[in-house]
Scaffold this active site. Structure first.
Site, PDB file in Angstrom:
ATOM      1  CE  LYS A  53      -3.869  -2.509   1.794  1.00 37.32           C
ATOM      2  NZ  LYS A  53      -4.590  -3.076   2.923  1.00 37.32           N
ATOM      3  CD  GLN A  97      -3.754  -4.667   6.109  1.00 37.19           C
ATOM      4  OE1 GLN A  97      -3.512  -3.713   5.380  1.00 37.19           O
ATOM      5  NE2 GLN A  97      -4.441  -5.716   5.691  1.00 37.19           N
ATOM      6  CG  ASP A 120     -10.156  -0.771   3.891  1.00 33.42           C
ATOM      7  OD1 ASP A 120      -9.850  -1.084   2.724  1.00 33.42           O
ATOM      8  OD2 ASP A 120      -9.503  -1.117   4.896  1.00 33.42           O
TER       9      ASP A 120
END
Ligand code: NAP
Length: 281
Positions: A53, A97, A120
């Site tokens: 990322k 995460q 997300d």
């Protein structure tokens, strides 16, 4: 017959190039898209995802910050960091995460991220928006699959689509996006009876099971589009949910690695760009 490979790596490079151009345009207006990535603990797979990322942020010209918290950090500490990032004007997107250590509630953490920074698209409000088809952020993995379908001019309209898996991050939103595009969608899971038979009816088959080589050639209709979301480790090697021999039966297939994986991260970049646009207003 041998299937056409759907190259997520190449498509990702193309889309990241387009995002970089848009970043330059935004910078002329005084804004550089910024993403904060939080990692709690030392899960090796998560470390790889976070590294990828960061790399993607650099390719897209984004500003990025990485926070690595020890596994024993408290939920309050993590929520405190998220609140700081919610207020930080340089940060347009926040990603924590998953999975988190067991003593931290993933629901509480997702709910704490400001809606406009939820790149997300895991926040329940954003999930609800996806359901009604009026959304700012698309869920990254399903959105990456849709971009791949579009790139290869595969239109779900009227097609029989079968999604194996009903998780909140892949299976359910994947089904929803295919439905929005007028696919006739069936969702399968661990309690599904006659799974192979149902899969064999699919024009578009999406595997998001988390079991190496779960989908065999006998489960695939000749010429079908087979999308492999799986990322499994077998003897230290990354492999998908679809057996490689399926390529002999399918019309199109996504490789692992190099299919859906890079597209997922690219969609995260797209969402961060969108977040920067939204927060400029
Ligand atoms: P998950 O939360 O574990 O969900 C797996 C789903 O598969 C569940 O709905 C489960 O059914 C179903 N399932 C399990 N065994 C089955 C069986 N024998 N028959 C039929 N269905 C079965 O996993 P996930 O988070 O959705 O991820 C799925 C896979 O995608 C994993 O390999 C993950 O690493 C990968 N992934 C890849 C990306 C990417 O960027 N490429 C992103 C996210 C995830 P039940 O609901 O009945 O238990």
């Amino acid at each position: 017959m041998s299937a056409i490979l759907m190259d997520g790596k190449a498509l990702s490079a193309k889309v990241r190039g387009q995002i970089l151009e848009e970043t330059h345009r935004l910078e002329e207006q005084g804004v550089r898209p910024g993403l904060a990535v939080i990692l709690v603990g030392e899960d090796p797979a998560s470390q790889v995802y976070v590294r990828n990322k960061e790399k993607a942020c650099a390719e897209c010209g984004f500003y990025s910050e990485k926070y690595v918290l020890p596994a024993e950090s408290t939920q309050e500490e993590l929520l405190g960091l998220i609140e700081e990032l919610n207020q930080n004007p340089r940060i347009h997107g926040i990603l924590c995460q998953l999975p988190l250590p067991k003593h931290i509630s993933e629901e509480a953490v997702i709910a704490a991220i400001r809606l406009e920074k939820d790149v997300d698209a895991f926040h329940s409000s954003n999930v609800g928006k996806i359901m009604i088809g009026d959304f700012d952020f698309l869920p990254c993995t399903p959105a990456g699959v849709m971009e791949l379908l579009d790139e290869y001019q595969i239109d779900p309209n009227g097609k029989r689509c079968v999604v194996i898996g009903r998780s909140n991050i892949v299976g359910k939103p994947m089904s929803m996006l295919l439905l929005h595009r007028h696919g006739t969608v069936t969702i399968c899971h661990s309690r599904t009876e006659n799974l192979a038979e149902i899969c064999r009816e699919a024009d578009i088959l999406v595997a998001a099971v988390g079991r190496a080589h779960f989908v065999t050639p006998a489960m695939v209709k000749p010429g079908a589009v087979v999308i492999d979301v799986g990322m499994n480790r077998e003897n230290g090697k990354l492999c998908g949910d679809v057996a490689p021999e399926v390529a002999e039966v399918a019309g199109y297939f996504t490789p692992v690695p190099g299919g859906v994986g890079p597209m997922t991260i690219t969609m995260l970049m797209k969402n961060t760009l969108k977040a920067a646009h939204l927060q400029m207003k």
